[in-house]
Design an enzyme around this catalytic site. Structure first.
Site, PDB file in Angstrom:
ATOM      1  N   CYS A  25       1.186  -1.250  -0.471  1.00  0.00           N
ATOM      2  CA  CYS A  25      -0.019   0.241   0.433  1.00  0.00           C
ATOM      3  C   CYS A  25       0.913   1.157   0.126  1.00  0.00           C
ATOM      4  CB  CYS A  25      -0.678   0.005   1.047  1.00  0.00           C
ATOM      5  SG  CYS A  25      -2.114  -1.032   1.075  1.00  0.00           S
ATOM      6  N   HIS A  69     -12.306   9.032  -9.867  1.00  0.00           N
ATOM      7  CA  HIS A  69     -10.876   9.115 -10.922  1.00  0.00           C
ATOM      8  C   HIS A  69     -10.358  10.121 -10.806  1.00  0.00           C
ATOM      9  CE1 HIS A  69     -13.111   6.671 -13.485  1.00  0.00           C
ATOM     10  NE2 HIS A  69     -11.845   6.299 -14.038  1.00  0.00           N
ATOM     11  N   GLU A 107     -12.518  -1.128  -0.973  1.00  0.00           N
ATOM     12  CA  GLU A 107     -11.196  -1.029  -1.753  1.00  0.00           C
ATOM     13  C   GLU A 107     -11.300  -2.728  -2.484  1.00  0.00           C
ATOM     14  OE1 GLU A 107      -8.102   1.035   0.681  1.00  0.00           O
ATOM     15  OE2 GLU A 107      -7.815  -0.846   0.864  1.00  0.00           O
TER      16      GLU A 107
END
EC number: 4.-.-.-
Length: 117
Positions: A25, A69, A107
């Site tokens: 991550c 985005h 996620e």
């Protein structure tokens, strides 16, 4: 108690640079996020709803405008974790819809974080 929920989707990148360099991550990466807002009420309104789903459209607009985005490190205060996003969306929703009781953020299809004060 009556409960309703509505799901919203967006795609975004983030990086948890405070983690060790070998942590996956810590690298720049992205997710296809799912946000679920949950509202509850002991009594239904005059229309028979906790709240009309259509009234939740501002959350879609907020997500589409500020999160979809985007690079989440540039959008959120603090680490761009699912946990922090759940709290952020909860607080945003609670300010508009007092019936808000929880927000979940995913996620991946197998991971969820929830904020429920």
């Amino acid at each position: 108690m009556f409960r309703i929920s509505k799901e919203f989707h967006f795609s975004a990148s983030h990086q948890l640079a405070h983690l060790p360099p070998d942590h996956q991550c810590a690298r720049l990466h992205g997710h296809n996020y799912i946000v679920v807002v949950e509202l509850a009420a002991e009594e239904l309104n005059a229309d028979g709803f906790v709240r009309d789903y259509h009234e939740l459209a501002p959350l879609k607009h907020y997500i589409d405008t500020h999160f979809d985005h985007r690079h989440l490190n540039d959008v959120l205060d603090g680490p761009s974790t699912a946990e922090n996003m759940a709290r952020h969306f909860h607080d945003w929703c609670k300010a508009r819809w007092p019936e808000t009781v929880a927000v979940r953020v995913s996620e991946t299809p197998k991971t969820w974080a929830e904020y429920r004060p």
